[in-house]
Design a protein around this motif. Structure first.
Motif, mmCIF file in Angstrom:
data_model
loop_
_atom_site.group_PDB
_atom_site.id
_atom_site.type_symbol
_atom_site.label_atom_id
_atom_site.label_comp_id
_atom_site.label_asym_id
_atom_site.label_seq_id
_atom_site.Cartn_x
_atom_site.Cartn_y
_atom_site.Cartn_z
ATOM 1 N N PRO B 263 0.716 -1.335 -0.048
ATOM 2 C CA PRO B 263 0.190 -0.029 -0.184
ATOM 3 C C PRO B 263 1.141 1.240 0.088
ATOM 4 O O PRO B 263 0.594 2.163 0.860
ATOM 5 N N ILE B 264 1.594 1.276 -1.100
ATOM 6 C CA ILE B 264 2.379 2.899 -1.058
ATOM 7 C C ILE B 264 1.837 3.466 -2.400
ATOM 8 O O ILE B 264 1.373 2.874 -3.383
ATOM 9 N N PRO B 265 1.489 4.479 -2.102
ATOM 10 C CA PRO B 265 0.635 5.185 -3.285
ATOM 11 C C PRO B 265 1.747 5.241 -4.615
ATOM 12 O O PRO B 265 2.739 5.654 -4.415
ATOM 13 N N GLN B 266 0.927 5.142 -5.682
ATOM 14 C CA GLN B 266 1.728 4.762 -6.749
ATOM 15 C C GLN B 266 2.181 6.135 -7.489
ATOM 16 O O GLN B 266 3.296 6.383 -8.000
ATOM 17 N N TYR B 267 1.548 7.173 -7.311
ATOM 18 C CA TYR B 267 1.845 8.585 -7.792
ATOM 19 C C TYR B 267 3.090 8.836 -6.934
ATOM 20 O O TYR B 267 4.144 9.560 -7.662
#
Lengths: 361, 308
Positions: B263-267
């Motif tokens: 769950p690491i923001p892809q942006y």
């Protein structure tokens, strides 16, 4: 005084009458239909634009006249407008576009040239003489998902997607729904590359999926790279935009494809006959009406292919892919049992369903 | 552990084009020529490599050689403008970018979107199987080792040879070099062509190894990242190698993090290489030491009669 009032009333009545008649009047084409096509990319991009160009060639055969086209007109009004106007000056009265980024320029052109019909695949603007068209690609990707679910041995599927927009998210979700129809335990890992046309990122994404142990890779990007990687790794893949058997004959089990002549030929006919009425919120075509599947490769058992084609018929007859209950990754119910999402809900699809590994933002 | 093995093994595919292009740009800029046309040169050589590969019975070596020649030829064109005719280097460089994009789109049609077998990694039994670093160090394709060697060669040539000294002098103070009898224009043209050859290698590798396909505008800004990498590296080849590995490592880890569903923001992930660049630039600006500045005459055309 009375005379003045009468005059005003009469004038208002006449004006209202004109307005009413103008609104009721259907679009009438002057002369024979003379279509011309504007492509935003090169005609052999291997995907979206090439599917359009292949439809154009089939249409020329069917219609018996040439449809001129211009390639690589970028998605800015200062490039689109002169290209369209040059065709209009030469007597073309049906201008067909090819891109989301043409939407505003086409709206502007349609207002300035009310006697010309404008059609724009992937556009968003509409009007009395302008129609944007997109396909219900969740239907075609659902059918490819069925194929993927049936041929996968591990039940682990992968998907290489471009950007997390509604029209990409629905293909990812529908793919898993289709796969689960054939294998209820199927799982789908999705990687969004964040680019439409970057084969370096697509190769790395597909490679990462292979390393994770998936044995079928689906895709919604603009190059055939994910299928090519699938073939190199000795697993299977399903394509998008065009029949990917051309690039990866051993791996490609099924492709979700564009068959624009399915839509364009009847539309050109209705424009010519004067019965054309653009849908105010865009034409959103079903499988068989502009979008379709190329099914199936040799690795797909015959009974699976038959099941998929039977499902295709059921969808054409009115079956909805996203029939509830649809639950998203967090466990929240997005579509209630027995209900179906509206078209607006589909375009705004901002979630991945339960069973998809991956994230949107 | 498997995660790290795959991640490291995939890093050079992203890193090598950046390192080779940055190395070429360092040669350019050390001689005082700012070459912003990197992206365009890479595109031309990517197409040249693909065309040569497909037309000559799928020879990777020949494809790469043609890419290197194509890079040098396009760079020579650029060099004639900026060195001999003394046009503005920034404007000319940007022109090369658009020229490369348009030209390859126009003439590249027959070779676009053809899947290429391309360059394959070597396999050394025993060594390649070492956990985590085995594939990273011993399981790469031959060009990775060639580029690694080139970093050493360029570094040695710049700092340990007479030619390198003169080349750097031309970039720092062309008047003084000229007074000392160094032919400024010849050195600059040579640097531009040698740099172009390295950028050409980067473009050829991108098509034949990183993507194994040629598509329109496939560099997707990687030439510009190389331009930034040079500043990041303070014009030093060894630092360009480290920076390229850092960038490549980040690019290679992104799809793997996504595949794990972490769950690491892809942006945030997509932004990471640029954020790192920014931080390093700020750090470098704060802690600038002597000899780490840009070549003094960078971007300035040399005219012998110029009065100061």
């Amino acid at each position: 005084m009375w005379r003045k009032l009468c005059c005003v009333a009469a004038a208002a009545l006449i004006a209202a009458g004109f307005a009413a008649s103008a609104e009721a009047e259907a679009f009438k084409l002057k002369g024979d239909p003379k279509p011309a096509w504007i492509y935003f990319n090169v005609k052999n991009d291997g995907g979206w634009t090439q599917a359009i160009d292949e439809a154009r060639i089939r249409m020329e055969k069917d219609l018996g006249y040439k449809i001129p086209f211009v390639e690589k007109v970028p998605e800015v009004a200062s490039e689109i407008t002169p290209a369209a106007e040059r065709y209009i000056e030469r007597g073309h009265n049906i201008i067909i576009g090819s891109a989301f980024g043409y939407s505003d320029a086409f709206k502007d052109l349609a207002a300035r040239y009310p006697e010309v019909a404008f059609l724009n695949p992937a556009g968003t603007t509409n009007g009395p003489n302008l129609q944007s068209i997109y396909g219900r690609t969740y239907e075609t990707q659902y059918l490819c998902g069925m194929v993927a679910g049936a041929i996968s041995k591990s039940g682990k599927l992968g998907f290489v997607a471009a950007n997390p927009f509604g029209l990409v998210n629905w293909t990812v979700n529908a793919y898993l729904i289709g796969a689960r129809k054939m294998n209820p335990k199927a799982e789908l890992t999705v990687i969004y590359t964040g680019a439409w046309n970057d084969p370096v990122k697509e190769r790395a994404a597909a490679q990462a999926l292979v390393e994770k142990g998936v044995d079928v890779i689906g895709q919604h990007v603009d190059t055939p790279t994910p299928q090519v990687v699938a073939q190199e790794a000795g697993i299977f893949g399903t394509g998008h935009h065009r029949d990917m058997r051309e690039f990866a004959p051993k791996a490609t089990a099924c492709s979700s494809i564009w068959v624009w002549d399915q839509y364009m030929l009847p539309t050109l006919k209705s424009i010519a006959s004067g019965s054309w009425e653009p849908a105010p919120y865009g034409a959103f075509v079903h499988v068989g009406g502009g979008a379709d599947i190329a099914c199936c490769g040799d690795m797909v058992p015959k009974d699976v292919a038959e099941k998929v084609m039977a499902e295709r018929d059921a969808i054409i007859k009115g079956k909805h892919v996203f029939e509830g209950p649809i639950v998203d990754q967090s466990g929240k119910e997005r579509v209630a049992a027995g209900a179906t999402p509206s078209d607006g809900d589909l375009w705004g699809m901002d979630y991945l369903i339960q069973g998809v590994v991956g994230q949107l933002n | 552990m498997e995660f790290a093995t795959f991640w490291l093994a995939a890093t050079p595919l992203f890193a090598v084009p950046l390192i080779a292009a940055a190395l070429g740009l360092i040669l350019n800029e050390r001689a005082g020529v700012l070459n912003l046309g990197c992206e365009g040169i890479m595109l031309c050589s990517a197409l040249a490599a693909t065309a040569a590969y497909l037309e000559t019975g799928q020879s990777v070596a020949l494809g790469l050689v043609v890419a290197i020649i194509a890079g040098a030829v396009v760079a020579l064109g650029f060099g004639i403008f900026v060195v001999i005719l003394r046009t503005n280097q920034v404007v000319t460089g940007i022109t090369v970018v658009f020229l490369g994009s348009g030209l390859t789109g126009l003439i590249g049609v027959p070779w676009t979107n053809v899947a290429l077998g391309g360059l394959q990694p070597i396999h050394i039994p025993g060594l390649t199987g070492i956990p985590v670093i085995g594939r990273f160090l011993f399981g790469q394709d031959p060009v990775v080792y060639v580029v690694l060697a080139l970093v050493g060669v360029v570094s040695y040539a710049l700092y340990r040879t007479r030619i390198g000294l003169k080349l750097r002098a031309v970039g720092e103070n062309p008047q003084a070099a000229d007074a000392d009898g160094v032919n400024v224009e010849a050195y600059r043209l040579f640097a531009v062509m040698a740099g172009g050859a390295l950028i050409g290698l980067a473009g050829g590798y991108l098509a034949l190894a990183s993507a194994k396909i040629f598509v329109f505008d496939m560099t997707q800004g990687r030439g510009w990242i190389a331009v930034a990498l040079v500043i990041f590296a303070r014009w030093m080849p060894w630092r360009a190698l480290l920076g390229g590995l850092l960038f490549g490592g980040i690019e290679a880890v992104i799809p793997r993090i996504k595949a794990e569903g972490l769950p690491i923001p892809q942006y945030f992930l997509e932004m990471a290489p640029y954020a790192v660049t920014l931080f390093v630039l700020i750090y470098a600006a704060i802690r600038l030491r002597a000899g780490q500045d840009a070549p003094k005459a960078l971007g300035v055309p040399y005219v012998r009669q110029d009065r100061r």
